[in-house]
Design a protein around this motif. Structure first.
Motif, PDB file in Angstrom:
ATOM      1  N   LEU A  82     -13.238   1.425  14.075  1.00  0.00           N
ATOM      2  CA  LEU A  82     -13.563   2.933  13.387  1.00  0.00           C
ATOM      3  C   LEU A  82     -12.194   3.704  13.066  1.00  0.00           C
ATOM      4  N   ALA A  83     -11.092   3.383  13.811  1.00  0.00           N
ATOM      5  CA  ALA A  83      -9.896   3.850  13.608  1.00  0.00           C
ATOM      6  C   ALA A  83      -9.393   3.425  12.313  1.00  0.00           C
ATOM      7  N   ALA A  84      -9.460   1.902  12.186  1.00  0.00           N
ATOM      8  CA  ALA A  84      -8.805   1.583  10.681  1.00  0.00           C
ATOM      9  C   ALA A  84      -9.769   2.166   9.415  1.00  0.00           C
ATOM     10  N   ILE A  85     -11.071   2.577   9.787  1.00  0.00           N
ATOM     11  CA  ILE A  85     -11.756   3.115   8.687  1.00  0.00           C
ATOM     12  C   ILE A  85     -11.519   4.621   8.453  1.00  0.00           C
ATOM     13  N   ALA A  86     -10.895   5.160   9.643  1.00  0.00           N
ATOM     14  CA  ALA A  86     -10.425   6.621   9.524  1.00  0.00           C
ATOM     15  C   ALA A  86      -9.285   6.617   8.843  1.00  0.00           C
ATOM     16  N   LEU A  87      -8.257   5.748   9.155  1.00  0.00           N
ATOM     17  CA  LEU A  87      -6.943   5.599   8.430  1.00  0.00           C
ATOM     18  C   LEU A  87      -7.286   5.090   6.786  1.00  0.00           C
ATOM     19  N   PHE A 126      -9.576   6.385   4.912  1.00  0.00           N
ATOM     20  CA  PHE A 126      -9.866   7.671   4.377  1.00  0.00           C
ATOM     21  C   PHE A 126      -8.790   8.771   4.407  1.00  0.00           C
ATOM     22  N   ILE A 127      -7.998   8.628   5.351  1.00  0.00           N
ATOM     23  CA  ILE A 127      -6.787   9.367   5.399  1.00  0.00           C
ATOM     24  C   ILE A 127      -5.967   9.253   4.669  1.00  0.00           C
ATOM     25  N   GLY A 128      -5.720   7.693   4.332  1.00  0.00           N
ATOM     26  CA  GLY A 128      -4.606   7.162   3.163  1.00  0.00           C
ATOM     27  C   GLY A 128      -5.229   7.325   2.069  1.00  0.00           C
ATOM     28  N   PHE A 129      -6.396   7.139   1.660  1.00  0.00           N
ATOM     29  CA  PHE A 129      -7.059   7.334   0.259  1.00  0.00           C
ATOM     30  C   PHE A 129      -7.031   8.641  -0.255  1.00  0.00           C
ATOM     31  N   ALA A 130      -7.409   9.577   0.688  1.00  0.00           N
ATOM     32  CA  ALA A 130      -7.666  11.107   0.371  1.00  0.00           C
ATOM     33  C   ALA A 130      -6.656  11.597  -0.482  1.00  0.00           C
ATOM     34  N   PRO A 131      -5.235  11.830   0.076  1.00  0.00           N
ATOM     35  CA  PRO A 131      -4.080  12.394  -0.487  1.00  0.00           C
ATOM     36  C   PRO A 131      -3.675  11.545  -1.914  1.00  0.00           C
ATOM     37  N   SER A 162       2.221   3.065   3.849  1.00  0.00           N
ATOM     38  CA  SER A 162       2.419   3.044   5.138  1.00  0.00           C
ATOM     39  C   SER A 162       1.228   3.004   6.109  1.00  0.00           C
ATOM     40  N   LEU A 163       0.319   4.062   5.760  1.00  0.00           N
ATOM     41  CA  LEU A 163      -0.974   4.051   6.359  1.00  0.00           C
ATOM     42  C   LEU A 163      -1.715   2.878   6.019  1.00  0.00           C
ATOM     43  N   PHE A 164      -1.797   2.199   4.983  1.00  0.00           N
ATOM     44  CA  PHE A 164      -2.238   0.926   4.675  1.00  0.00           C
ATOM     45  C   PHE A 164      -1.885  -0.044   5.285  1.00  0.00           C
ATOM     46  N   ALA A 165      -0.449  -0.101   5.439  1.00  0.00           N
ATOM     47  CA  ALA A 165      -0.156  -1.192   6.257  1.00  0.00           C
ATOM     48  C   ALA A 165      -0.422  -1.064   7.658  1.00  0.00           C
ATOM     49  N   LEU A 166      -0.520   0.047   8.335  1.00  0.00           N
ATOM     50  CA  LEU A 166      -0.914   0.345   9.537  1.00  0.00           C
ATOM     51  C   LEU A 166      -2.401  -0.012   9.825  1.00  0.00           C
ATOM     52  N   ARG A 167      -3.431   0.336   8.792  1.00  0.00           N
ATOM     53  CA  ARG A 167      -4.687   0.039   8.828  1.00  0.00           C
ATOM     54  C   ARG A 167      -4.917  -1.373   8.860  1.00  0.00           C
ATOM     55  N   ALA A 181      -1.416 -10.813   5.171  1.00  0.00           N
ATOM     56  CA  ALA A 181      -0.470 -10.731   3.873  1.00  0.00           C
ATOM     57  C   ALA A 181      -0.683  -9.502   3.222  1.00  0.00           C
ATOM     58  N   VAL A 182      -1.910  -8.729   2.953  1.00  0.00           N
ATOM     59  CA  VAL A 182      -1.641  -7.224   2.433  1.00  0.00           C
ATOM     60  C   VAL A 182      -0.699  -6.375   3.274  1.00  0.00           C
ATOM     61  N   GLY A 183      -0.778  -6.422   4.509  1.00  0.00           N
ATOM     62  CA  GLY A 183      -0.004  -5.556   5.351  1.00  0.00           C
ATOM     63  C   GLY A 183       1.541  -5.836   4.978  1.00  0.00           C
ATOM     64  N   LEU A 184       1.724  -7.146   5.020  1.00  0.00           N
ATOM     65  CA  LEU A 184       3.119  -7.503   4.880  1.00  0.00           C
ATOM     66  C   LEU A 184       3.535  -7.029   3.312  1.00  0.00           C
ATOM     67  N   SER A 185       2.867  -7.081   2.193  1.00  0.00           N
ATOM     68  CA  SER A 185       3.045  -6.837   0.984  1.00  0.00           C
ATOM     69  C   SER A 185       3.241  -5.273   0.984  1.00  0.00           C
ATOM     70  N   CYS A 186       2.581  -4.406   1.743  1.00  0.00           N
ATOM     71  CA  CYS A 186       2.604  -3.004   1.542  1.00  0.00           C
ATOM     72  C   CYS A 186       3.981  -2.801   2.240  1.00  0.00           C
ATOM     73  N   LEU A 187       4.474  -3.424   3.319  1.00  0.00           N
ATOM     74  CA  LEU A 187       5.792  -2.926   3.912  1.00  0.00           C
ATOM     75  C   LEU A 187       6.740  -3.457   2.724  1.00  0.00           C
TER      76      LEU A 187
END
Length: 213
Positions: free
Chosen positions: A19-24, A26-31, A156-161, A182-188
């Motif tokens: 649920l925290a990952a889903i919240a992140l 939306f938090i990341g995508f909205a802005p 940054s939020l996407f990597a954390l997500r 792989a996606v998280g590392l690519s974001c970093l």
């Protein structure tokens, strides 16, 4: 009995992490979506089309591999990503498409059918992860030349997500771990590239005092 109770507690914790990952998400995508509408962020249509397709497919592949609640953030992300792909496509005239972008785009799309003919979810996820990473190509090129057109906060939020997605997985295997890792590392990597390029541009924009008249 204690073992069953511990399992229930762990499952609940993983649900909360999901649920925290889903919240992140939306938090990341909205802005990010807001900035696209404002014109301060330019999403590359090729990247987001590829990311949207692969994320949705991997979501179903993770469900098949018993990823449990850890797969749900990818499902939500896939739906929102396809929406951003639509926004990026509608605004593609404002962004220069390089020949290398077409190369990444065709390579990614031509690789997609391979996963369909495989009955092995591990092989399918490997192919789809490779395709998704190819999707980073156009965005990395754009970010290198225009580092201020991407949002560091979003990636940054996407990597954390993606880190939370890994923690929320009910079953750990190559099929469930490879894509979010792989996606998280690519974001970093993208974040580091953008920071380096912004710093480089600031340094080179300062007049050289030793050569001033």
């Amino acid at each position: 009995m204690n073992g069953i109770l511990a399992l229930v507690i762990i499952m609940n914790i993983k649900d909360y992490i999901s649920l925290a990952a889903i919240a992140l998400t939306f938090i990341g995508f909205a802005p990010y979506i807001r900035d696209i509408h404002r014109g301060t962020t330019q999403a590359h249509a090729f990247s987001w089309i590829i990311w949207g397709i692969t994320t949705v497919i991997v979501f179903f592949a993770q469900l098949d591999a018993k990823g449990g609640s850890g797969a749900w953030p990818l499902g939500v992300s896939g739906a929102v990503t396809l929406y951003i792909a639509l926004l990026a496509y509608q605004r593609k005239r404002t962004l220069k498409i390089a020949s290398s972008d077409w190369l990444f785009f065709y390579a990614a799309l031509s690789s997609l059918p391979i996963w369909y003919f495989s009955a092995d979810p591990v092989f399918a996820v490997i192919v789809l992860t490779t395709v998704d990473l190819l999707g980073f190509g156009p965005t990395l090129r754009k970010a290198y030349h225009h580092p201020y057109t991407e949002s560091l906060t979003f990636f940054s939020l996407f990597a954390l997500r993606n880190g939370l997605v890994i923690l929320a997985l009910a079953h750990y295997s190559l099929a469930t771990l490879l894509f979010p890792a792989a996606v998280g590392l690519s974001c970093l990597f993208l974040i580091i590239l953008v920071l380096f390029r912004r710093y480089s541009l600031r340094v080179h924009s300062v007049p050289d005092r030793d050569h001033m008249p």
